[in-house]
Structure formats: C-alpha cells, structure tokens
Design a protein around this motif. Sequence first.
Motif, PDB file in Angstrom:
ATOM      1  N   GLU A  29      34.242  51.955  47.695  1.00 43.46           N
ATOM      2  CA  GLU A  29      33.099  51.399  46.966  1.00 43.46           C
ATOM      3  C   GLU A  29      33.568  50.523  45.804  1.00 43.46           C
ATOM      4  OE1 GLU A  29      33.407  54.839  47.377  1.00 43.46           O
ATOM      5  OE2 GLU A  29      32.170  54.877  49.179  1.00 43.46           O
ATOM      6  N   ASN A  30      34.574  51.031  45.093  1.00 41.15           N
ATOM      7  CA  ASN A  30      35.094  50.250  43.961  1.00 41.15           C
ATOM      8  C   ASN A  30      35.790  48.981  44.433  1.00 41.15           C
ATOM      9  OD1 ASN A  30      34.091  51.967  42.025  1.00 41.15           O
ATOM     10  ND2 ASN A  30      36.000  53.075  41.727  1.00 41.15           N
ATOM     11  N   ARG A  31      36.512  49.051  45.576  1.00 42.62           N
ATOM     12  CA  ARG A  31      37.144  47.849  46.126  1.00 42.62           C
ATOM     13  C   ARG A  31      36.102  46.809  46.501  1.00 42.62           C
ATOM     14  NH1 ARG A  31      40.926  50.103  50.643  1.00 42.62           N
ATOM     15  NH2 ARG A  31      40.099  52.083  49.973  1.00 42.62           N
ATOM     16  N   LYS A  32      35.042  47.275  47.120  1.00 43.18           N
ATOM     17  CA  LYS A  32      33.968  46.356  47.511  1.00 43.18           C
ATOM     18  C   LYS A  32      33.332  45.734  46.271  1.00 43.18           C
ATOM     19  CE  LYS A  32      29.676  46.025  50.047  1.00 43.18           C
ATOM     20  NZ  LYS A  32      28.545  46.720  50.630  1.00 43.18           N
ATOM     21  N   ASP A  33      33.077  46.555  45.268  1.00 40.51           N
ATOM     22  CA  ASP A  33      32.485  46.051  44.022  1.00 40.51           C
ATOM     23  C   ASP A  33      33.412  45.047  43.341  1.00 40.51           C
ATOM     24  OD1 ASP A  33      30.415  46.128  41.931  1.00 40.51           O
ATOM     25  OD2 ASP A  33      32.008  47.040  40.714  1.00 40.51           O
ATOM     26  N   LEU A  34      34.713  45.343  43.315  1.00 40.08           N
ATOM     27  CA  LEU A  34      35.674  44.404  42.728  1.00 40.08           C
ATOM     28  C   LEU A  34      35.668  43.076  43.478  1.00 40.08           C
ATOM     29  CD1 LEU A  34      38.828  46.564  41.912  1.00 40.08           C
ATOM     30  CD2 LEU A  34      37.454  45.264  40.295  1.00 40.08           C
ATOM     31  N   ALA A  35      35.680  43.150  44.803  1.00 35.83           N
ATOM     32  CA  ALA A  35      35.709  41.937  45.615  1.00 35.83           C
ATOM     33  C   ALA A  35      34.446  41.094  45.395  1.00 35.83           C
ATOM     34  CB  ALA A  35      35.840  42.285  47.092  1.00 35.83           C
ATOM     35  N   GLU A  36      33.325  41.742  45.262  1.00 32.75           N
ATOM     36  CA  GLU A  36      32.062  41.032  45.095  1.00 32.75           C
ATOM     37  C   GLU A  36      31.916  40.430  43.703  1.00 32.75           C
ATOM     38  OE1 GLU A  36      29.142  43.953  46.075  1.00 32.75           O
ATOM     39  OE2 GLU A  36      29.396  43.685  48.242  1.00 32.75           O
ATOM     40  N   ASN A  37      32.487  41.080  42.709  1.00 34.18           N
ATOM     41  CA  ASN A  37      32.280  40.676  41.327  1.00 34.18           C
ATOM     42  C   ASN A  37      33.500  40.036  40.655  1.00 34.18           C
ATOM     43  OD1 ASN A  37      29.526  41.598  41.058  1.00 34.18           O
ATOM     44  ND2 ASN A  37      30.390  43.640  41.287  1.00 34.18           N
ATOM     45  N   TRP A  38      34.547  39.814  41.433  1.00 33.20           N
ATOM     46  CA  TRP A  38      35.759  39.205  40.859  1.00 33.20           C
ATOM     47  C   TRP A  38      35.422  37.814  40.365  1.00 33.20           C
ATOM     48  CZ3 TRP A  38      39.977  41.922  39.837  1.00 33.20           C
ATOM     49  CH2 TRP A  38      41.126  41.253  39.421  1.00 33.20           C
ATOM     50  N   ILE A  39      35.865  37.477  39.150  1.00 35.89           N
ATOM     51  CA  ILE A  39      35.532  36.190  38.526  1.00 35.89           C
ATOM     52  C   ILE A  39      36.700  35.236  38.705  1.00 35.89           C
ATOM     53  CG2 ILE A  39      34.941  35.030  36.381  1.00 35.89           C
ATOM     54  CD1 ILE A  39      33.857  37.733  35.382  1.00 35.89           C
TER      55      ILE A  39
ATOM     56  N   GLN B 273      37.748  35.280  31.724  1.00 37.08           N
ATOM     57  CA  GLN B 273      37.632  35.763  33.099  1.00 37.08           C
ATOM     58  C   GLN B 273      38.742  36.750  33.426  1.00 37.08           C
ATOM     59  OE1 GLN B 273      37.650  32.196  35.464  1.00 37.08           O
ATOM     60  NE2 GLN B 273      35.539  31.671  34.974  1.00 37.08           N
ATOM     61  N   GLY B 274      39.959  36.434  32.981  1.00 36.23           N
ATOM     62  CA  GLY B 274      41.083  37.325  33.228  1.00 36.23           C
ATOM     63  C   GLY B 274      40.890  38.681  32.567  1.00 36.23           C
ATOM     64  N   VAL B 275      40.408  38.677  31.345  1.00 39.76           N
ATOM     65  CA  VAL B 275      40.160  39.937  30.634  1.00 39.76           C
ATOM     66  C   VAL B 275      39.049  40.726  31.325  1.00 39.76           C
ATOM     67  CG1 VAL B 275      39.282  40.923  28.478  1.00 39.76           C
ATOM     68  CG2 VAL B 275      41.023  39.133  28.409  1.00 39.76           C
TER      69      VAL B 275
ATOM     70  N   LEU C 100      40.920  23.333  25.649  1.00 33.29           N
ATOM     71  CA  LEU C 100      40.872  24.610  24.943  1.00 33.29           C
ATOM     72  C   LEU C 100      39.732  25.479  25.463  1.00 33.29           C
ATOM     73  CD1 LEU C 100      41.843  26.429  22.547  1.00 33.29           C
ATOM     74  CD2 LEU C 100      40.125  25.261  21.174  1.00 33.29           C
ATOM     75  N   ASN C 101      38.570  24.893  25.635  1.00 37.44           N
ATOM     76  CA  ASN C 101      37.415  25.642  26.141  1.00 37.44           C
ATOM     77  C   ASN C 101      37.658  26.130  27.565  1.00 37.44           C
ATOM     78  OD1 ASN C 101      35.995  25.399  23.761  1.00 37.44           O
ATOM     79  ND2 ASN C 101      34.934  23.542  24.405  1.00 37.44           N
ATOM     80  N   ASP C 102      38.282  25.283  28.403  1.00 37.93           N
ATOM     81  CA  ASP C 102      38.598  25.698  29.769  1.00 37.93           C
ATOM     82  C   ASP C 102      39.586  26.861  29.765  1.00 37.93           C
ATOM     83  OD1 ASP C 102      36.943  23.692  30.683  1.00 37.93           O
ATOM     84  OD2 ASP C 102      38.580  22.343  31.267  1.00 37.93           O
ATOM     85  N   ASN C 103      40.618  26.761  28.927  1.00 34.36           N
ATOM     86  CA  ASN C 103      41.607  27.841  28.833  1.00 34.36           C
ATOM     87  C   ASN C 103      40.987  29.122  28.298  1.00 34.36           C
ATOM     88  OD1 ASN C 103      43.580  26.154  29.829  1.00 34.36           O
ATOM     89  ND2 ASN C 103      44.456  25.689  27.829  1.00 34.36           N
ATOM     90  N   LEU C 104      40.093  28.988  27.336  1.00 34.92           N
ATOM     91  CA  LEU C 104      39.401  30.153  26.788  1.00 34.92           C
ATOM     92  C   LEU C 104      38.538  30.821  27.851  1.00 34.92           C
ATOM     93  CD1 LEU C 104      38.811  31.886  24.305  1.00 34.92           C
ATOM     94  CD2 LEU C 104      36.992  30.283  23.718  1.00 34.92           C
ATOM     95  N   GLU C 105      37.853  30.019  28.636  1.00 27.79           N
ATOM     96  CA  GLU C 105      37.009  30.564  29.703  1.00 27.79           C
ATOM     97  C   GLU C 105      37.867  31.289  30.744  1.00 27.79           C
ATOM     98  OE1 GLU C 105      33.697  31.794  31.476  1.00 27.79           O
ATOM     99  OE2 GLU C 105      33.755  30.683  29.592  1.00 27.79           O
TER     100      GLU C 105
END
Length: 88
Positions: free
Chosen positions: A74-84, A49-51, A40-45
């Motif tokens: 710039e936004n693409r780079k930021d998304l790529a760097e910060n994607w969870i 991340q998805g949200v 449950l905790n893994d699924n919640l995490e």
Amino acid sequence: MKQIDKTFYSLCEEIDDLKEAVEYWKTMYETERATNNKMLNDNLETAKQGVANALRFALSVSDDENGNLVISKENRKDLAENWIGSGR
C-alpha cells in the motif's frame, strides 16, 4: 569661440555615448538578474520536491522483526502515485 563649441559638442556626444552604455549595462544586469532569479526559483522548487519525497519515503518505511526496513504494498503504491518530479 569655435574651440569652445567643438569641445561642448564633443562633451555632449560623450555624454550621449555614456547614457547609451549605462542603458545597455542596466538592461544586461536586469536580464542576468531575471535569469538568476528564475534559476534560483527552479532550484528551490526542485529542493522542495526532494524534501517532500524524502519525508514521504521516510514515513512509508517500517522495521520488520529482523530490523530491516520494509515498505508495504500500500505504501509503495502511495509513493508511486504521489512521487513529485522526475518525469511526472
């Protein structure tokens, strides 16, 4: 008197067997509960991340003059760097 002793001994054995069974099922329950809590905790995490990724993506896009959604470099780079998640 012999029959009473035999019956008493049998009852004591049965009580001991029941105590062992209770301990076994209690351990099984606790193990299953711990496994379910971890899942449950893994699924919640993963859901969190998805949200977070969806919100980050939604805030990174904008409309162009034709109404198309676009993402700046710039936004693409930021998304790529910060994607969870997903292999990071």
